[in-house]
Write a protein that holds these residues in place. Structure first.
Motif, mmCIF file in Angstrom:
data_model
loop_
_atom_site.group_PDB
_atom_site.id
_atom_site.type_symbol
_atom_site.label_atom_id
_atom_site.label_comp_id
_atom_site.label_asym_id
_atom_site.label_seq_id
_atom_site.Cartn_x
_atom_site.Cartn_y
_atom_site.Cartn_z
ATOM 1 N N VAL A 206 25.570 31.200 46.176
ATOM 2 C CA VAL A 206 26.642 30.324 45.680
ATOM 3 C C VAL A 206 27.217 30.923 44.399
ATOM 4 O O VAL A 206 26.545 31.672 43.697
ATOM 5 C CB VAL A 206 26.128 28.891 45.365
ATOM 6 C CG1 VAL A 206 25.573 28.230 46.604
ATOM 7 C CG2 VAL A 206 25.118 28.873 44.235
ATOM 8 N N ASP A 207 28.469 30.572 44.137
ATOM 9 C CA ASP A 207 29.105 31.005 42.890
ATOM 10 C C ASP A 207 30.043 29.898 42.437
ATOM 11 O O ASP A 207 30.719 29.283 43.251
ATOM 12 C CB ASP A 207 29.892 32.304 43.114
ATOM 13 C CG ASP A 207 30.174 33.023 41.805
ATOM 14 O OD1 ASP A 207 29.635 34.127 41.605
ATOM 15 O OD2 ASP A 207 30.940 32.471 40.963
ATOM 16 N N HIS B 39 35.328 49.199 35.663
ATOM 17 C CA HIS B 39 34.661 49.238 36.972
ATOM 18 C C HIS B 39 34.313 50.651 37.427
ATOM 19 O O HIS B 39 34.296 50.935 38.640
ATOM 20 C CB HIS B 39 35.569 48.534 38.002
ATOM 21 C CG HIS B 39 37.014 48.737 37.686
ATOM 22 N ND1 HIS B 39 37.659 49.893 37.998
ATOM 23 C CD2 HIS B 39 37.905 47.968 36.997
ATOM 24 C CE1 HIS B 39 38.910 49.809 37.533
ATOM 25 N NE2 HIS B 39 39.082 48.666 36.926
ATOM 26 N N ARG C 201 27.953 25.246 41.430
ATOM 27 C CA ARG C 201 27.149 25.740 40.304
ATOM 28 C C ARG C 201 25.732 25.184 40.379
ATOM 29 O O ARG C 201 25.496 24.166 41.022
ATOM 30 C CB ARG C 201 27.793 25.362 38.972
ATOM 31 C CG ARG C 201 27.826 23.861 38.689
ATOM 32 C CD ARG C 201 28.493 23.567 37.361
ATOM 33 N NE ARG C 201 29.880 23.971 37.352
ATOM 34 C CZ ARG C 201 30.406 24.769 36.423
ATOM 35 N NH1 ARG C 201 29.666 25.262 35.447
ATOM 36 N NH2 ARG C 201 31.686 25.073 36.462
ATOM 37 N N ALA D 28 21.535 35.564 39.653
ATOM 38 C CA ALA D 28 22.399 36.752 39.563
ATOM 39 C C ALA D 28 23.677 36.276 38.884
ATOM 40 O O ALA D 28 24.782 36.626 39.275
ATOM 41 C CB ALA D 28 22.684 37.306 40.952
ATOM 42 N N GLY E 298 24.866 36.548 35.756
ATOM 43 C CA GLY E 298 25.500 37.201 34.614
ATOM 44 C C GLY E 298 24.737 37.073 33.312
ATOM 45 O O GLY E 298 23.683 36.449 33.229
ATOM 46 N N THR F 219 26.174 49.983 38.408
ATOM 47 C CA THR F 219 25.253 50.945 39.019
ATOM 48 C C THR F 219 23.822 50.406 38.963
ATOM 49 O O THR F 219 23.085 50.429 39.958
ATOM 50 C CB THR F 219 25.368 52.304 38.291
ATOM 51 O OG1 THR F 219 26.717 52.769 38.446
ATOM 52 C CG2 THR F 219 24.408 53.333 38.848
#
Ligand code: FAD
Length: 404
Positions: free
Chosen positions: A44-45, A57, A137, A172, A174, A313
């Motif tokens: 989910v995001d 990037h 969220r 994940a 941030g 990376t």
């Protein structure tokens, strides 16, 4: 197309093997690998599918090798991402060009925009069977008696709340990770320095591969990307960000660029206006990234200054380390994941922190780049030698996390 693939929060199942919070490079790649290995995965995001985020990037060899191994690179190339066949370092008036040697299955580097890369990884996760839901969220962790994490409570944009059981919850999400906050994951190593960055995208620039520019107190970057555009960035010590950019950011950007990369600055001046994006800086950190029933990946667990363009990376490397550890199914494997991540990252972390200090001259910054280059080549070797999953679902699934 987007509506077709959008999954609604009402379709969230009550139980998954793994719930991943955050659907960008770290989260989508982790979800893709887990789903390919046969796990039932929800990612989910709180954001939107196919959007950009605050980040330049440039991908290093390790990331492009991962995309190649996972079968995602052809889609990156098909999205019109310019191949990068050399990197040139400009130290004042001197320059050093490094050709990108064709090996490890790739013959160029690529720097896809985040709305391209993250979307392709999400598409690959979904194609592998992961459920992906946006506009959702994390609200709380399910953690009976404050012990093992056994699931999450999610909240969608309508304010509806969904309790979801999971054997592992992955943050994940941030550098300001809510999951890290909820589990109380402390930072056990922090960087001393932080650089600030301003960047924009221009068409009609003549960039031959990556261009990295250095002079005392300023660094610049030219990163060819999609739609024949080039991302041009300027970095300065974080402490100078407000003084330099608070009032006339466009003017300051062009002025600094003309000092560190005069020819590029002339091209940018001819190319006209572009919207600038600013990042005021954040010192790097390693956070505890595992515990009973939870793990962190990407910037949530390990962040380093963006000046060496290495976060994506590392996120793709760690997605695979974590997916393998979750596949093994023990808390010990999660501890090994953190150890492997840290031992592979320390050299890059320290050289990056030293470069972000701007406490160098043109000779010592070259030495730091040489250290970084050696660390990166060790990283690719380790990636190719040490990792078990080939990312294409050929690994035998023996873990207790496998779908029942
Ligand atoms: C200015 C700048 C330039 C950079 N340049 C480069 C570069 O050139 N090359 C490179 O490799 N790296 C670069 N980086 C680093 C790179 O951007 C990060 O390492 C990378 O974005 C980490 O990816 P991630 O998936 O871990 O996290 P993110 O990209 O931060 O994604 C986290 C996701 O989690 C979601 N989320 C957050 N909180 C919640 C919540 N509570 N509930 C649900 N969802 C949530 C967010 O919406 C977001 O989509 C740069 C960074 C910056 C700031």
């Amino acid at each position: 197309m987007r509506a077709e693939i959008a999954m609604h929060s009402s379709e969230i199942a009550p139980r998954y093997d793994v719930v991943v919070i955050g659907a960008r490079c770290a989260g989508a790649a982790t979800a893709m690998l887990l789903a390919r290995a046969g796990h039932r995965v929800l990612v989910v995001d709180r954001g939107r599918y196919g959007t950009d985020t605050l980040s330049t990037h440039a991908l290093m060899r390790g990331a492009v090798v991962q995309l190649h191994r996972w079968g995602v690179l052809p889609a990156v190339i098909a999205a019109g991402t310019t191949p990068v066949r050399q990197a040139t370092f400009f130290y004042g008036n001197e320059s050093v060009s490094v050709p990108i040697a064709p090996r490890d299955g790739i013959d160029a580097l690529y720097a896809p925009r985040r709305h391209v890369l993250d979307r392709l990884l999400v598409d690959a996760a979904r194609a592998a069977g992961a459920d992906v839901v946006y506009g959702v969220r994390i609200k709380e962790l399910q953690r009976p008696d404050g012990g093992r994490v056994t699931g999450v409570v999610l909240e969608d944009e309508a304010g509806d709340v969904h309790g979801v059981a999971a054997r592992v919850v992955v943050g994940a999400d941030g550098m300001r990770s809510a999951v890290a906050g909820l589990v109380g994951a402390e930072a056990y190593r922090v960087g001393q320095h932080a650089s600030a960055t301003m960047y924009g995208h221009w068409s009609d620039l003549d960039a031959d591969g990556y261009g990295w520019y250095f002079m005392p107190g300023i660094s610049g970057g030219a990163i060819p990307t999609n739609d024949s555009q080039v991302c041009v960035s300027i970095s300065v010590p974080g402490a100078d960000f407000t003084r330099l950019f608070a009032h006339r950011p466009d003017y300051a950007f062009r002025e600094l660029l003309s000092q560190v990369a005069p020819e590029l600055a002339e091209q940018v001046a001819r190319a006209g206006h572009a919207r600038l994006h600013g990042f005021a800086g954040q010192p790097g950190f390693f956070r505890r990234s595992h515990g009973p029933g939870w793990a962190l990946v990407g910037d949530a667990g390990y962040f380093k200054d963006p000046l060496t363009a290495h976060g994506i990376t590392d996120a793709l490397r760690d997605a695979e380390l974590l997916a393998n550890a979750i596949g093994e199914g023990s808390d010990g494997a999660l501890a090994d994941y953190q150890e492997q991540r840290d031992s592979s990252s320390l050299d890059v972390f320290e050289s990056t922190d030293a470069i972000a200090s701007f406490n160098w001259d043109l000779i010592s910054v070259r030495a730091l780049h040489e250290r970084l280059a050696k660390a990166m080549s060790r990283e690719v070797k380790a990636l190719l030698a040490g990792q078990k999953a080939d990312g294409k679902g050929q690994r035998e699934v023996t873990s207790p996390l496998a779908p029942q």
